[in-house]
Design an enzyme around this catalytic site. Sequence first.
Site, PDB file in Angstrom:
ATOM      1  N   ASN A  26       0.857  -1.189   0.000  1.00  0.00           N
ATOM      2  CA  ASN A  26       0.000   0.000   0.000  1.00  0.00           C
ATOM      3  C   ASN A  26       0.894   1.240   0.000  1.00  0.00           C
ATOM      4  OD1 ASN A  26      -1.910   1.969   0.379  1.00  0.00           O
ATOM      5  ND2 ASN A  26      -2.249   1.527   2.545  1.00  0.00           N
ATOM      6  N   TRP A  27       0.968   1.878  -1.153  1.00  0.00           N
ATOM      7  CA  TRP A  27       1.863   3.038  -1.275  1.00  0.00           C
ATOM      8  C   TRP A  27       1.299   4.300  -0.618  1.00  0.00           C
ATOM      9  CZ3 TRP A  27       3.443   2.736  -7.188  1.00  0.00           C
ATOM     10  CH2 TRP A  27       4.335   1.687  -7.355  1.00  0.00           C
ATOM     11  N   LYS A  28       0.023   4.275  -0.265  1.00  0.00           N
ATOM     12  CA  LYS A  28      -0.627   5.478   0.288  1.00  0.00           C
ATOM     13  C   LYS A  28      -0.412   6.640  -0.690  1.00  0.00           C
ATOM     14  CE  LYS A  28       0.289   3.541   4.773  1.00  0.00           C
ATOM     15  NZ  LYS A  28       0.016   3.643   6.181  1.00  0.00           N
ATOM     16  N   HIS A  54      -9.620   1.162   4.542  1.00  0.00           N
ATOM     17  CA  HIS A  54      -8.351   1.353   5.251  1.00  0.00           C
ATOM     18  C   HIS A  54      -8.575   2.297   6.433  1.00  0.00           C
ATOM     19  CE1 HIS A  54      -4.228   2.517   6.130  1.00  0.00           C
ATOM     20  NE2 HIS A  54      -3.865   1.411   5.505  1.00  0.00           N
ATOM     21  N   GLU A  74      -6.950   4.658   7.578  1.00  0.00           N
ATOM     22  CA  GLU A  74      -6.715   6.087   7.307  1.00  0.00           C
ATOM     23  C   GLU A  74      -7.921   6.705   6.606  1.00  0.00           C
ATOM     24  OE1 GLU A  74      -2.963   5.625   5.325  1.00  0.00           O
ATOM     25  OE2 GLU A  74      -2.043   5.031   7.230  1.00  0.00           O
ATOM     26  N   GLU A 117      -5.803  -5.340  10.213  1.00  0.00           N
ATOM     27  CA  GLU A 117      -4.787  -4.310  10.444  1.00  0.00           C
ATOM     28  C   GLU A 117      -5.096  -3.580  11.752  1.00  0.00           C
ATOM     29  OE1 GLU A 117      -2.676  -3.050   6.618  1.00  0.00           O
ATOM     30  OE2 GLU A 117      -4.330  -1.694   6.916  1.00  0.00           O
ATOM     31  N   GLY A 177       1.982   1.912  10.648  1.00  0.00           N
ATOM     32  CA  GLY A 177       2.941   3.005  10.545  1.00  0.00           C
ATOM     33  C   GLY A 177       3.617   3.365  11.858  1.00  0.00           C
ATOM     34  N   SER A 207       3.027  -2.554  10.202  1.00  0.00           N
ATOM     35  CA  SER A 207       4.467  -2.549  10.477  1.00  0.00           C
ATOM     36  C   SER A 207       5.168  -3.859  10.098  1.00  0.00           C
ATOM     37  CB  SER A 207       4.729  -2.206  11.952  1.00  0.00           C
ATOM     38  OG  SER A 207       4.309  -0.886  12.225  1.00  0.00           O
ATOM     39  N   GLY A 263       2.624  -1.338   4.229  1.00  0.00           N
ATOM     40  CA  GLY A 263       2.678   0.096   3.936  1.00  0.00           C
ATOM     41  C   GLY A 263       4.115   0.545   3.719  1.00  0.00           C
ATOM     42  N   GLY A 264       4.718   1.109   4.762  1.00  0.00           N
ATOM     43  CA  GLY A 264       6.049   1.731   4.660  1.00  0.00           C
ATOM     44  C   GLY A 264       7.090   0.866   3.964  1.00  0.00           C
TER      45      GLY A 264
HETATM   46  C1  PEP Z   1      -0.957   0.027   5.771  1.00  0.00           C
HETATM   47  O1  PEP Z   1      -0.895   1.166   5.359  1.00  0.00           O
HETATM   48  O2  PEP Z   1      -1.905  -0.688   5.454  1.00  0.00           O
HETATM   49  C2  PEP Z   1       0.113  -0.455   6.645  1.00  0.00           C
HETATM   50  C3  PEP Z   1      -0.003  -1.664   7.157  1.00  0.00           C
HETATM   51  O3  PEP Z   1       1.154   0.379   6.882  1.00  0.00           O
HETATM   52  P1  PEP Z   1       2.562  -0.001   7.591  1.00  0.00           P
HETATM   53  O4  PEP Z   1       3.045  -1.292   6.982  1.00  0.00           O
HETATM   54  O5  PEP Z   1       3.464   1.147   7.299  1.00  0.00           O
HETATM   55  O6  PEP Z   1       2.281  -0.172   9.048  1.00  0.00           O
END
Ligand code: PEP
Length: 252
Positions: free
Chosen positions: A12-14, A97, A99, A169, A175, A214, A235-236
């Site tokens: 997930n590049w956001k 999501h 966010e 999640e 994050g 994470s 994500g990251g």
């Molecule tokens: C996400 O954005 O769905 C996510 C899991 O982010 P991260 O891996 O950065 O925690």
Amino acid sequence: MNPARRPLVAGNWKMHKTAAEAQAYAQALLPRLATVGAEVAVCAPFTTLAPLIDATRGSPLGVYAQNMHEQPAGAFTGEVSAPMLVELGVDGVVVGHSERRQYFGETDRALCEKVPAALEAGLTPILCVGESEEERAAGETDRKLRQQVREALNRVPDERLASVVIAYEPIWAIGTGLVAAPEQAQEAVAFVRALVGDRSRRAAAGVRVLYGGSVTPENAPQLLALEDVDGALVGGASLEVESFAAIVKAAA
Ligand code: PEP
């Protein structure tokens, strides 16, 4: 992981990457996927979807959007619908999501329409669910997951349930670098699967439930080895080809 279900690793590049950056990423990642057994996708900003689809045509890399509107068309300024994504060649879409729930008012009621709309259009929805830190501390994790899963899947016919991907999640892990302990991830993911099982035992055996929050190349092998975890939403660590490829390798 259960061999009956093909693992999915989705990045997930956001709100990261321009079209040029997305194309360069795809060019660097594709050679790394040649021998991978897992399904791999990137969930990319709307502006990068068409160039990414061009850059990945004929490759095993899936291209997903990060949101869609539940209606196919209408007076919804600024929104994008499932048929519009399908026309581009998009494979799937992230819905719910945390966010989007937190910053953009995404509700379980809208998701109840978005998930079947995505399926009907031919997109694979990745439905995100998860509890906050306060909810976990108050012992309300199961209640929250039950409400989110039941409502979002309410209008999906039993025979289509296994076509939905669900990502557990925990909000406190997104994050933050605070990854769920393996026992916490297994327990919650198995609970999500059991919720699908309340509707259809057959669907529960086939539905893919991912862990997200994470995930890194270091913790991925342990998380992805868990019995009920069928992959990861990343994500990251998906922003750099090296770390994403290492997580994909752990899933394969
Ligand atoms: C996400 O954005 O769905 C996510 C899991 O982010 P991260 O891996 O950065 O925690």
